[in-house]
Design a protein around this motif. Structure first.
Motif, PDB file in Angstrom:
ATOM      1  N   ALA A  70      24.081  -5.265 -11.899  1.00 40.31           N
ATOM      2  CA  ALA A  70      24.022  -5.495 -10.413  1.00 40.31           C
ATOM      3  C   ALA A  70      24.801  -6.717 -10.167  1.00 40.31           C
ATOM      4  O   ALA A  70      24.843  -7.572 -11.096  1.00 40.31           O
ATOM      5  N   SER A  71      25.411  -6.891  -9.056  1.00 41.37           N
ATOM      6  CA  SER A  71      25.824  -8.192  -8.643  1.00 41.37           C
ATOM      7  C   SER A  71      24.989  -9.227  -8.058  1.00 41.37           C
ATOM      8  O   SER A  71      25.238 -10.369  -7.961  1.00 41.37           O
ATOM      9  N   SER A  72      23.640  -8.541  -7.902  1.00 40.48           N
ATOM     10  CA  SER A  72      22.652  -9.782  -7.398  1.00 40.48           C
ATOM     11  C   SER A  72      21.314  -9.296  -7.857  1.00 40.48           C
ATOM     12  O   SER A  72      21.092  -7.995  -8.295  1.00 40.48           O
ATOM     13  N   ASP A  73      20.361 -10.152  -7.966  1.00 45.52           N
ATOM     14  CA  ASP A  73      18.947  -9.653  -8.315  1.00 45.52           C
ATOM     15  C   ASP A  73      18.321  -8.991  -7.334  1.00 45.52           C
ATOM     16  O   ASP A  73      18.786  -8.927  -5.916  1.00 45.52           O
ATOM     17  N   GLN A  74      17.149  -8.207  -7.543  1.00 48.52           N
ATOM     18  CA  GLN A  74      16.643  -7.306  -6.584  1.00 48.52           C
ATOM     19  C   GLN A  74      15.268  -7.834  -6.161  1.00 48.52           C
ATOM     20  O   GLN A  74      14.422  -8.055  -7.270  1.00 48.52           O
ATOM     21  N   ASN A  75      14.892  -7.821  -4.972  1.00 47.13           N
ATOM     22  CA  ASN A  75      13.861  -7.973  -4.274  1.00 47.13           C
ATOM     23  C   ASN A  75      12.871  -6.815  -4.349  1.00 47.13           C
ATOM     24  O   ASN A  75      13.372  -5.919  -3.751  1.00 47.13           O
ATOM     25  N   VAL A  76      11.645  -6.672  -4.908  1.00 43.70           N
ATOM     26  CA  VAL A  76      11.023  -5.590  -4.964  1.00 43.70           C
ATOM     27  C   VAL A  76       9.452  -5.785  -4.436  1.00 43.70           C
ATOM     28  O   VAL A  76       8.784  -6.808  -5.023  1.00 43.70           O
ATOM     29  N   SER A  77       9.260  -5.017  -3.444  1.00 49.36           N
ATOM     30  CA  SER A  77       7.764  -5.051  -2.923  1.00 49.36           C
ATOM     31  C   SER A  77       6.670  -4.335  -3.839  1.00 49.36           C
ATOM     32  O   SER A  77       6.926  -3.240  -4.318  1.00 49.36           O
ATOM     33  N   MET A  78       5.501  -5.171  -4.014  1.00 46.00           N
ATOM     34  CA  MET A  78       4.581  -4.495  -4.705  1.00 46.00           C
ATOM     35  C   MET A  78       3.209  -4.601  -4.015  1.00 46.00           C
ATOM     36  O   MET A  78       2.980  -5.582  -3.311  1.00 46.00           O
ATOM     37  N   THR A  79       2.836  -3.380  -3.741  1.00 46.24           N
ATOM     38  CA  THR A  79       1.484  -3.434  -2.616  1.00 46.24           C
ATOM     39  C   THR A  79       0.388  -3.493  -3.425  1.00 46.24           C
ATOM     40  O   THR A  79       0.017  -2.296  -4.312  1.00 46.24           O
ATOM     41  N   ALA A  80      -0.750  -4.304  -3.316  1.00 44.15           N
ATOM     42  CA  ALA A  80      -2.127  -4.192  -3.855  1.00 44.15           C
ATOM     43  C   ALA A  80      -2.772  -3.383  -2.797  1.00 44.15           C
ATOM     44  O   ALA A  80      -3.052  -3.951  -1.732  1.00 44.15           O
ATOM     45  N   SER A  81      -3.523  -2.223  -3.546  1.00 47.13           N
ATOM     46  CA  SER A  81      -4.844  -1.815  -2.537  1.00 47.13           C
ATOM     47  C   SER A  81      -5.870  -2.219  -3.087  1.00 47.13           C
ATOM     48  O   SER A  81      -6.421  -2.072  -4.350  1.00 47.13           O
ATOM     49  N   LEU A  82      -6.690  -2.951  -2.411  1.00 43.52           N
ATOM     50  CA  LEU A  82      -8.064  -3.757  -2.635  1.00 43.52           C
ATOM     51  C   LEU A  82      -9.378  -2.726  -2.275  1.00 43.52           C
ATOM     52  O   LEU A  82      -9.173  -2.458  -1.168  1.00 43.52           O
ATOM     53  N   THR A  83      -9.986  -2.368  -2.928  1.00 43.58           N
ATOM     54  CA  THR A  83     -11.075  -1.325  -2.797  1.00 43.58           C
ATOM     55  C   THR A  83     -12.527  -2.023  -3.039  1.00 43.58           C
ATOM     56  O   THR A  83     -12.567  -2.226  -4.188  1.00 43.58           O
ATOM     57  N   HIS A  84     -13.588  -1.691  -2.316  1.00 39.62           N
ATOM     58  CA  HIS A  84     -14.830  -2.389  -2.510  1.00 39.62           C
ATOM     59  C   HIS A  84     -15.396  -1.059  -2.915  1.00 39.62           C
ATOM     60  O   HIS A  84     -15.757   0.024  -2.320  1.00 39.62           O
ATOM     61  N   ALA A  85     -16.028  -1.069  -4.031  1.00 41.58           N
ATOM     62  CA  ALA A  85     -16.520  -0.009  -4.897  1.00 41.58           C
ATOM     63  C   ALA A  85     -17.635   0.734  -4.063  1.00 41.58           C
ATOM     64  O   ALA A  85     -17.785   1.878  -3.974  1.00 41.58           O
ATOM     65  N   ALA A  86     -18.482  -0.162  -3.704  1.00 43.97           N
ATOM     66  CA  ALA A  86     -19.991   0.363  -3.074  1.00 43.97           C
ATOM     67  C   ALA A  86     -19.597   1.037  -1.819  1.00 43.97           C
ATOM     68  O   ALA A  86     -20.339   2.012  -1.701  1.00 43.97           O
ATOM     69  N   SER A  87     -18.638   0.526  -0.951  1.00 45.46           N
ATOM     70  CA  SER A  87     -18.751   1.007   0.218  1.00 45.46           C
ATOM     71  C   SER A  87     -17.336   1.938   0.717  1.00 45.46           C
ATOM     72  O   SER A  87     -17.131   2.924   1.291  1.00 45.46           O
ATOM     73  N   GLY A  88     -16.438   1.724  -0.488  1.00 48.70           N
ATOM     74  CA  GLY A  88     -15.025   2.329  -0.616  1.00 48.70           C
ATOM     75  C   GLY A  88     -14.179   1.922   0.440  1.00 48.70           C
ATOM     76  O   GLY A  88     -12.793   2.437   0.868  1.00 48.70           O
ATOM     77  N   THR A  90     -11.400  -0.340   1.986  1.00 53.16           N
ATOM     78  CA  THR A  90      -9.900  -0.634   1.486  1.00 53.16           C
ATOM     79  C   THR A  90      -8.920  -1.387   2.258  1.00 53.16           C
ATOM     80  O   THR A  90      -9.094  -1.202   3.705  1.00 53.16           O
ATOM     81  N   ASP A  91      -8.166  -2.335   1.694  1.00 51.93           N
ATOM     82  CA  ASP A  91      -7.188  -3.168   2.421  1.00 51.93           C
ATOM     83  C   ASP A  91      -6.037  -3.340   1.491  1.00 51.93           C
ATOM     84  O   ASP A  91      -6.190  -2.933   0.136  1.00 51.93           O
ATOM     85  N   SER A  92      -5.038  -4.003   1.887  1.00 57.02           N
ATOM     86  CA  SER A  92      -3.888  -3.853   1.126  1.00 57.02           C
ATOM     87  C   SER A  92      -3.319  -5.630   1.473  1.00 57.02           C
ATOM     88  O   SER A  92      -3.693  -5.899   2.335  1.00 57.02           O
ATOM     89  N   LYS A  93      -2.245  -5.764   0.222  1.00 58.61           N
ATOM     90  CA  LYS A  93      -1.792  -6.922   0.365  1.00 58.61           C
ATOM     91  C   LYS A  93      -0.524  -6.994  -0.459  1.00 58.61           C
ATOM     92  O   LYS A  93      -0.305  -6.258  -1.363  1.00 58.61           O
ATOM     93  N   LEU A  94       0.541  -7.245   0.513  1.00 56.11           N
ATOM     94  CA  LEU A  94       2.055  -7.276  -0.081  1.00 56.11           C
ATOM     95  C   LEU A  94       2.556  -8.458  -0.958  1.00 56.11           C
ATOM     96  O   LEU A  94       2.278  -9.702  -0.440  1.00 56.11           O
ATOM     97  N   PHE A  95       3.057  -8.207  -2.119  1.00 59.75           N
ATOM     98  CA  PHE A  95       3.694  -9.356  -2.901  1.00 59.75           C
ATOM     99  C   PHE A  95       5.148  -8.816  -3.000  1.00 59.75           C
ATOM    100  O   PHE A  95       5.663  -7.776  -3.093  1.00 59.75           O
ATOM    101  N   VAL A  96       5.994  -9.757  -3.256  1.00 62.51           N
ATOM    102  CA  VAL A  96       7.556  -9.557  -3.377  1.00 62.51           C
ATOM    103  C   VAL A  96       7.851 -10.153  -4.694  1.00 62.51           C
ATOM    104  O   VAL A  96       7.663 -11.300  -4.922  1.00 62.51           O
TER     105      VAL A  96
END
Length: 222
Positions: A70-88, A90-96
């Motif tokens: 490619a002519s340029s680098d690529q920014n890719v989003s990665m979404t983390a889904s965090l889950t509390h096992a006992a209660s279920g 969930t929340d998420s956090k985004l990284f690029v």
């Protein structure tokens, strides 16, 4: 549970990623590992670009890259889904993450052509780029590129085998040696470039012409 997941989310930072060498979220060239657990939370990941980051193993956290030309680098989003096992809960956090591009085919061909040199020619014993008396072998590949050859004089070099690179030398009775231009076509997919090499040949001296199998040293033929 919400508060617990919030703590996990805040603690989840890029410092928990494991990279190879000098890679970082700002520039990755190799697969890396994302965390799969933080505090009381499990973490699963998803990629926002299935071409450049086609898979993330949520058991090991290994992030698989597929870098593209490619002519340029690529920014890719990665979404983390965090889950509390006992209660279920969930929340998420985004990284690029920035995935470093591969050279385009045109750039690769230009680099291959630049590196292609007569030092890669394989000559018979006693021959060199300065004096050729026998058939010799030309490279048919340079790094990621293929190389094909053509002769500028099909009398003195009548053929070049495309598979092996063997250049057949047919020395001629002549009072002068012959310089022959060899043209390399360097290719990768549809991208191509050419490069020329001028190769000197030793003639068969006239008084040896009746015996084409008589081979002498270059000095004998001067």
């Amino acid at each position: 549970a919400e508060e617990t997941v919030g703590v996990c989310k805040q603690a989840l930072t890029s410092s928990l990623f494991t990279f190879v060498g000098s890679d970082s979220l700002g520039g990755v060239t190799q697969n890396f590992t994302a965390p799969t657990k933080q505090g009381e939370c499990s973490i699963s990941w998803s990629s926002g670009d299935a071409v450049w980051v086609p898979a993330i193993d949520n058991t090991t956290g290994v992030v698989n890259l597929a870098r593209q030309p490619a002519s340029s680098d690529q920014n890719v989003s990665m979404t983390a889904s965090l889950t509390h096992a006992a209660s279920g809960f969930t929340d998420s956090k985004l990284f690029v993450v920035t995935v470093v591009r591969l050279p385009t085919d045109e750039e690769s061909v230009a680099a291959c052509a630049s590196k292609l040199a007569s030092s890669g020619f394989n000559f018979a014993s006693g021959d060199s780029t300065a004096s050729i008396m026998q058939s010799f072998t030309l490279p048919v590949a340079q790094d990621s590129c293929s190389v094909s050859w053509s002769s500028g004089d099909t009398t003195w070099i009548p053929s070049i085998d495309g598979a092996t690179g063997v250049a057949t030398v047919a020395r001629q009775p002549s009072t002068e040696n012959q310089n022959v231009t060899l043209t390399a076509t360097v290719a990768k997919k549809l991208a191509k470039a050419t490069k020329e090499f001028l190769q000197p040949k030793y003639a068969i001296p006239m008084h040896y012409a009746s015996n084409p199998f008589l081979v002498g040293t270059p000095q004998e033929y001067m």
